[in-house]
Design a protein around this motif. Structure first.
Motif, short mmCIF file in Angstrom:
data_model
loop_
_atom_site.label_atom_id
_atom_site.label_comp_id
_atom_site.label_asym_id
_atom_site.label_seq_id
_atom_site.Cartn_x
_atom_site.Cartn_y
_atom_site.Cartn_z
N LEU A 1 8.02 4.98 -9.80
CA LEU A 1 8.50 4.08 -8.76
C LEU A 1 7.61 4.11 -7.51
O LEU A 1 7.27 3.05 -6.97
N ASP A 2 7.22 5.29 -7.07
CA ASP A 2 6.38 5.39 -5.87
C ASP A 2 5.04 4.68 -6.08
O ASP A 2 4.56 3.96 -5.20
N GLU A 3 4.45 4.88 -7.27
CA GLU A 3 3.17 4.23 -7.55
C GLU A 3 3.33 2.72 -7.63
O GLU A 3 2.47 1.96 -7.15
N LEU A 4 4.43 2.26 -8.22
CA LEU A 4 4.68 0.82 -8.32
C LEU A 4 4.88 0.21 -6.94
O LEU A 4 4.44 -0.92 -6.67
N ARG A 5 5.53 0.94 -6.05
CA ARG A 5 5.72 0.44 -4.69
C ARG A 5 4.39 0.32 -3.96
O ARG A 5 4.16 -0.65 -3.24
N LYS A 6 3.50 1.30 -4.18
CA LYS A 6 2.17 1.22 -3.57
C LYS A 6 1.41 0.01 -4.10
O LYS A 6 0.76 -0.71 -3.33
N GLN A 7 1.50 -0.22 -5.41
CA GLN A 7 0.82 -1.37 -6.00
C GLN A 7 1.40 -2.68 -5.46
O GLN A 7 0.67 -3.65 -5.21
N GLN B 1 -0.06 -3.26 -2.09
CA GLN B 1 -1.44 -3.71 -2.21
C GLN B 1 -1.52 -5.18 -2.59
O GLN B 1 -2.33 -5.93 -2.05
N VAL B 2 -0.65 -5.59 -3.53
CA VAL B 2 -0.64 -7.00 -3.94
C VAL B 2 -0.20 -7.89 -2.78
O VAL B 2 -0.78 -8.97 -2.55
N GLN B 3 0.81 -7.44 -2.05
CA GLN B 3 1.27 -8.23 -0.90
C GLN B 3 0.18 -8.36 0.16
O GLN B 3 0.00 -9.44 0.74
N GLU B 4 -0.56 -7.28 0.38
CA GLU B 4 -1.66 -7.34 1.35
C GLU B 4 -2.75 -8.30 0.87
O GLU B 4 -3.32 -9.06 1.66
N TYR B 5 -3.02 -8.27 -0.44
CA TYR B 5 -4.03 -9.17 -1.00
C TYR B 5 -3.59 -10.62 -0.88
O TYR B 5 -4.38 -11.50 -0.52
N VAL B 6 -2.31 -10.87 -1.18
CA VAL B 6 -1.79 -12.24 -1.05
C VAL B 6 -1.84 -12.70 0.40
O VAL B 6 -2.21 -13.84 0.70
#
Length: 247
Positions: free
Chosen positions: A90-96, A99-104
């Motif tokens: 879960l923690d790793e998925l939240r980080k990902q 990252q995706v939100q920042e990229y978007v």
């Protein structure tokens, strides 16, 4: 002194006759007056019928449901294992996700707002003039409204030398805002007999025709208007609104 013995011999035929005599002349309207043996037989038959009806009516359907639930058990186990793996990571998925939100968000910043479109069109024009190209055509088309952004096609025709046209395409690709070039066609400005399309003329001047597509964000009011237009009216879905010229 020996005790007397009473004979217990009963003929089998006599016993059968006595049993069958209890089933003769039975009145179906008055079962309460039947002899004991017919009553027991009728009760046993009714018990068997009730058990069979209960089996086919209740137990059989419950057995089918049980089998269906057993088959569903494997699916639930697979889903559980997948969700367990997600919970562990879960923690790793939240980080990902961050990252995706920042990229978007970074990509969204490359889409100009409505007030910035004129400046973007000017940047495209300046990119061509800065490379010494001549604009023979620069015509914005109709705005195409998408779910959350608007697309503006621009018909272009520029003339200039081969390397200048290539540098112009590179400059457009490197603009701070997203601009894409489509349907590129390069021809000689003035072809001489024997020359094929794409070969430079005597003066080395080429002409490039293309469609540049720029994109901008829709503000909340425009999004609401677009969704309202998409709602069915009179049983027919609304068409996406389009506006001519620059937004």
């Amino acid at each position: 002194m020996a005790s007397p013995r009473i004979p217990m011999n009963i003929e089998f035929d006599t016993l059968v006759d006595q049993v069958s005599s209890q089933f003769r002349n039975l009145n179906p309207n008055e079962p309460g007056q039947w002899p004991l043996l017919p009553k027991l037989t009728a009760w046993s038959a009714m018990t068997v019928v009730v058990v069979l009806l209960g089996w086919f009516g209740v137990v059989s359907s419950a057995a089918d449901e049980l089998e269906a639930e057993r088959n569903r058990e494997n699916t639930l186990k697979t889903e559980y294992q997948a969700k367990l793996a997600q919970a562990i990571n879960l923690d790793e998925l939240r980080k990902q996700k961050l990252q995706v939100q920042e990229y978007v968000t970074q990509l969204e910043r490359q889409l100009p707002g409505k007030a910035e479109m004129d400046a973007l069109l000017s940047d495209i024009n300046q990119a061509g003039l800065g490379r010494g190209l001549q604009f023979e055509l620069f015509r914005p088309g109709q705005v195409i409204i998408r779910d959350y952004y608007a697309e503006l096609p621009i018909a272009l025709r520029v003339t200039g030398r081969y390397h200048d046209i290539g540098a112009f395409a590179a400059d457009v690709a490197n603009l701070s805002r997203i601009v894409t070039l489509h349907n590129l066609v390069i021809t000689t400005q003035a072809q001489t007999p024997g020359q094929t399309a794409g070969q430079p003329g005597a003066n080395g001047v080429l002409a490039m025709e293309a469609t540049a597509r720029t994109y901008r964000y829709l503000d909340p009011a425009e999004v609401a208007e677009y969704r309202k237009a998409q709602q069915p009216k009179g049983g027919k879905p609304g068409a996406a609104p389009q506006a001519g010229g620059q937004p």
